[in-house]
Enzyme design. Structure first.
Site, PDB file in Angstrom:
ATOM      1  N   HIS A  19       0.825  -1.203   0.000  1.00  0.00           N
ATOM      2  CA  HIS A  19       0.000   0.000   0.000  1.00  0.00           C
ATOM      3  C   HIS A  19       0.863   1.259   0.000  1.00  0.00           C
ATOM      4  O   HIS A  19       0.556   2.224  -0.704  1.00  0.00           O
ATOM      5  CB  HIS A  19      -0.916  -0.007   1.220  1.00  0.00           C
ATOM      6  CG  HIS A  19      -1.787  -1.213   1.289  1.00  0.00           C
ATOM      7  ND1 HIS A  19      -3.151  -1.174   1.032  1.00  0.00           N
ATOM      8  CD2 HIS A  19      -1.511  -2.521   1.578  1.00  0.00           C
ATOM      9  CE1 HIS A  19      -3.661  -2.385   1.169  1.00  0.00           C
ATOM     10  NE2 HIS A  19      -2.690  -3.216   1.499  1.00  0.00           N
ATOM     11  N   ASP A 123      -6.240   4.749   1.827  1.00  0.00           N
ATOM     12  CA  ASP A 123      -6.519   3.317   1.770  1.00  0.00           C
ATOM     13  C   ASP A 123      -7.746   3.008   2.619  1.00  0.00           C
ATOM     14  O   ASP A 123      -7.868   3.516   3.737  1.00  0.00           O
ATOM     15  CB  ASP A 123      -5.332   2.540   2.355  1.00  0.00           C
ATOM     16  CG  ASP A 123      -4.449   1.933   1.291  1.00  0.00           C
ATOM     17  OD1 ASP A 123      -4.985   1.195   0.461  1.00  0.00           O
ATOM     18  OD2 ASP A 123      -3.235   2.181   1.315  1.00  0.00           O
ATOM     19  N   ALA A 334      15.008  -6.408  -3.407  1.00  0.00           N
ATOM     20  CA  ALA A 334      15.373  -6.557  -4.816  1.00  0.00           C
ATOM     21  C   ALA A 334      14.657  -5.505  -5.669  1.00  0.00           C
ATOM     22  O   ALA A 334      13.519  -5.137  -5.373  1.00  0.00           O
ATOM     23  CB  ALA A 334      14.989  -7.960  -5.309  1.00  0.00           C
ATOM     24  N   GLN A 336      12.524  -5.049  -8.077  1.00  0.00           N
ATOM     25  CA  GLN A 336      11.598  -5.891  -8.830  1.00  0.00           C
ATOM     26  C   GLN A 336      11.199  -5.300 -10.184  1.00  0.00           C
ATOM     27  O   GLN A 336      11.147  -6.014 -11.188  1.00  0.00           O
ATOM     28  CB  GLN A 336      10.352  -6.173  -7.980  1.00  0.00           C
ATOM     29  CG  GLN A 336       9.324  -7.061  -8.676  1.00  0.00           C
ATOM     30  CD  GLN A 336       8.340  -7.678  -7.704  1.00  0.00           C
ATOM     31  OE1 GLN A 336       8.736  -8.466  -6.844  1.00  0.00           O
ATOM     32  NE2 GLN A 336       7.079  -7.315  -7.811  1.00  0.00           N
ATOM     33  N   ASN A 355       0.273  -5.564  -6.507  1.00  0.00           N
ATOM     34  CA  ASN A 355       1.441  -4.835  -7.012  1.00  0.00           C
ATOM     35  C   ASN A 355       2.246  -5.693  -7.971  1.00  0.00           C
ATOM     36  O   ASN A 355       2.605  -5.270  -9.071  1.00  0.00           O
ATOM     37  CB  ASN A 355       2.360  -4.420  -5.852  1.00  0.00           C
ATOM     38  CG  ASN A 355       2.007  -3.078  -5.279  1.00  0.00           C
ATOM     39  OD1 ASN A 355       1.246  -2.318  -5.857  1.00  0.00           O
ATOM     40  ND2 ASN A 355       2.559  -2.776  -4.122  1.00  0.00           N
ATOM     41  N   GLU A 359       2.869  -5.061 -11.927  1.00  0.00           N
ATOM     42  CA  GLU A 359       4.223  -4.833 -12.419  1.00  0.00           C
ATOM     43  C   GLU A 359       4.592  -5.874 -13.478  1.00  0.00           C
ATOM     44  O   GLU A 359       5.220  -5.556 -14.491  1.00  0.00           O
ATOM     45  CB  GLU A 359       5.207  -4.849 -11.249  1.00  0.00           C
ATOM     46  CG  GLU A 359       5.047  -3.634 -10.340  1.00  0.00           C
ATOM     47  CD  GLU A 359       5.901  -3.691  -9.083  1.00  0.00           C
ATOM     48  OE1 GLU A 359       6.665  -4.669  -8.933  1.00  0.00           O
ATOM     49  OE2 GLU A 359       5.812  -2.766  -8.264  1.00  0.00           O
ATOM     50  N   ASP A 375      -6.139 -10.987  -1.055  1.00  0.00           N
ATOM     51  CA  ASP A 375      -6.707 -10.920  -2.409  1.00  0.00           C
ATOM     52  C   ASP A 375      -5.956 -11.818  -3.387  1.00  0.00           C
ATOM     53  O   ASP A 375      -6.389 -11.962  -4.542  1.00  0.00           O
ATOM     54  CB  ASP A 375      -6.672  -9.478  -2.915  1.00  0.00           C
ATOM     55  CG  ASP A 375      -5.253  -8.911  -2.945  1.00  0.00           C
ATOM     56  OD1 ASP A 375      -4.488  -9.178  -1.999  1.00  0.00           O
ATOM     57  OD2 ASP A 375      -4.906  -8.193  -3.894  1.00  0.00           O
TER      58      ASP A 375
END
Length: 460
Positions: A19, A123, A334, A336, A355, A359, A375
């Site tokens: 978030h 949020d 890392a 990502q 996320n 991505e 989720d």
């Protein structure tokens, strides 16, 4: 772009990594319209967000103002790899402690009240923190829904008693909400409902180019609610850093063949047993495929305090894969986005946090789906069943059964080194192209972002 700077936006992210990052990315998008953005959280979580931020230079965006508020210390247990469910119960105390942001956030809103309009974007789990905005006559709020439209449609479908809409029979295969969340998390979420009713609409980090059908279904369920799909928030084109600033795993990737490497990461909240880690290690090695594996324990509520478990690998494993040139283990944070954007990355074994899904789709990389909680099981279904951009490694089961090394080996081979995997990469590349068009000028996500900015800067 000249815009009405008498509108001020305040971002209040939930205190968990997925978030924090999303609303920081959204801050960049909103501030690009010459609107000042104030991004707020606890001192610890601002430090966390800043340390892990990637994809663009936060310091170069002078219209983004970061506020860190100290809160009383909270005690969080260590992540438990042997817990009955994979939901990160160790984070719940930090969720509860976030209520201490209520007073400093309201003081900030009050200090900004000379603006013509204050727009609070928060949020959903932070509804109780921002509840006092209603006492300011020029303030309004919008809920940021941090998950997919597919997840939200299926959530409301759950509440409706799981009817069977035409063409949506696969929904019957979804695990129950109780299997995906801990009782403590569900109780925390339920506390927010009364305050969330005061919002003026919802923002989604997704694009109609990805899941327009589920936006339409959501609208049929709630025709009176304003919602905007303005994602992906993350940068879609990554600017390559100077060589001395690049992570060592990127330099290793440079020497591999295109689409030959599987990236393995299960996010910030997954805590695996030693036995499961052993089987992943053996499966990756036996696949014969190249890999980058981010092997780190789940986050605690405060990632900067206490000991961190260092998961063990089979004897001599790291030396062996290094000497063979087969893989690389990353024990820390890392990059990502940069890994997924690299031409030599051909697949992503993922927990399917939203996320990570976004991505991966943004960079045109198919997914080997292994959802753990929240989720993630529904995101995995969207990826594998709806979009056909991945394969299932394991569906969520209440018992958290062990995934054997041979199963992992076969999943890697299927995604990286099969015709089926090649077809998924083609579809992923097409979706990446559609996503890029959607965020460009005149694209569907860009038009929805423009629409939202027009709405919050309206004159009346």
């Amino acid at each position: 772009m000249a815009m009405d700077t008498q509108v001020t936006v305040v971002m209040v992210p939930f205190v968990a990594q997925g978030h924090l990052g999303q609303l920081l990315h959204l801050s960049r998008l909103v501030s690009s319209y010459n609107i000042p953005v104030h991004y707020v959280s606890t001192t610890t979580h601002i430090r966390q967000a800043s340390t892990r931020h990637q994809g663009w230079d936060l310091l170069a965006h002078h219209n983004i103002h970061v506020h860190e508020f100290p809160i009383p210390a909270f005690q969080c247990p260590a992540p438990d790899p042997n817990a009955k469910t994979k939901y990160p119960a160790q984070l719940v105390p930090s969720f509860e402690a976030s209520i201490h942001l209520r007073e400093p956030v309201f003081k900030l809103l009050t200090s900004l009240s000379a603006s013509r309009r204050i727009v609070v974007i928060y949020d959903y789990p932070m509804a109780s923190v921002v509840q006092d905005f209603v006492s300011l006559p020029n303030a309004e709020s919008y809920i940021f829904q941090s998950t997919s439209a597919f997840f939200h449609f299926s959530y409301y479908w759950d509440l409706a008693g799981r009817p069977s809409p035409a063409g949506e029979e696969m929904l019957q295969q979804l695990p129950s909400t109780e299997d995906c969340f801990s009782p403590g998390a569900l109780a925390f979420w339920n506390k927010q409902q009364v305050h969330a009713k005061n919002s003026s609409g919802e923002l989604y980090n997704t694009s109609r180019a990805i899941e327009g059908h589920y936006f339409d279904l959501l609208h049929q369920l709630q025709v009176d609610k304003k919602r905007w799909g303005i994602g992906p928030f993350n940068p879609v084109d990554i600017i390559e850093k100077p060589d001395q600033e690049r992570h060592k795993c990127l330099k290793w990737l440079d020497n591999q063949a295109p689409n030959s490497v599987i990236y393995v990461s299960f996010g910030t909240t997954t805590c695996l047993t030693d036995e499961q880690i052993y089987n992943i290690a053996v499966g990756l090695e036996n696949s014969g495929n190249k890999f980058i594996w981010v092997l780190r324990d789940a986050d605690k509520g405060d990632i900067f305090t206490g000991d961190v478990r260092r998961p063990e690998l089979p004897m001599g494993y790291e030396d062996r894969i290094k000497e063979a040139g087969q893989g690389m283990i990353v024990r820390g944070w890392a990059p990502q986005l940069e890994i997924l954007a690299h031409a030599c990355t051909g697949g992503f074994m993922s927990h399917c946090g939203w996320n990570s899904c976004l991505e991966s789709m943004s960079m045109g990389v198919p997914i080997a789906a292994w959802p753990m909680h929240s989720d993630q099981p529904r995101n995995a279904m969207l990826i594998t069943k709806v979009l056909s951009l991945g394969i299932v490694v394991k569906n969520l089961t209440p018992a958290n059964d062990l995934v054997e090394a041979l199963h992992i080996e076969n999943a890697v081979k299927k995604l990286i080194a099969s015709e089926e995997g090649d077809e998924m990469r083609k579809r992923a590349a097409e979706l990446r192209s559609n996503i890029k068009k959607s965020i460009a000028e005149g694209g569907v996500s860009r038009l929805e972002l423009d629409s939202f900015i027009d709405h919050i800067t309206r004159s009346n």
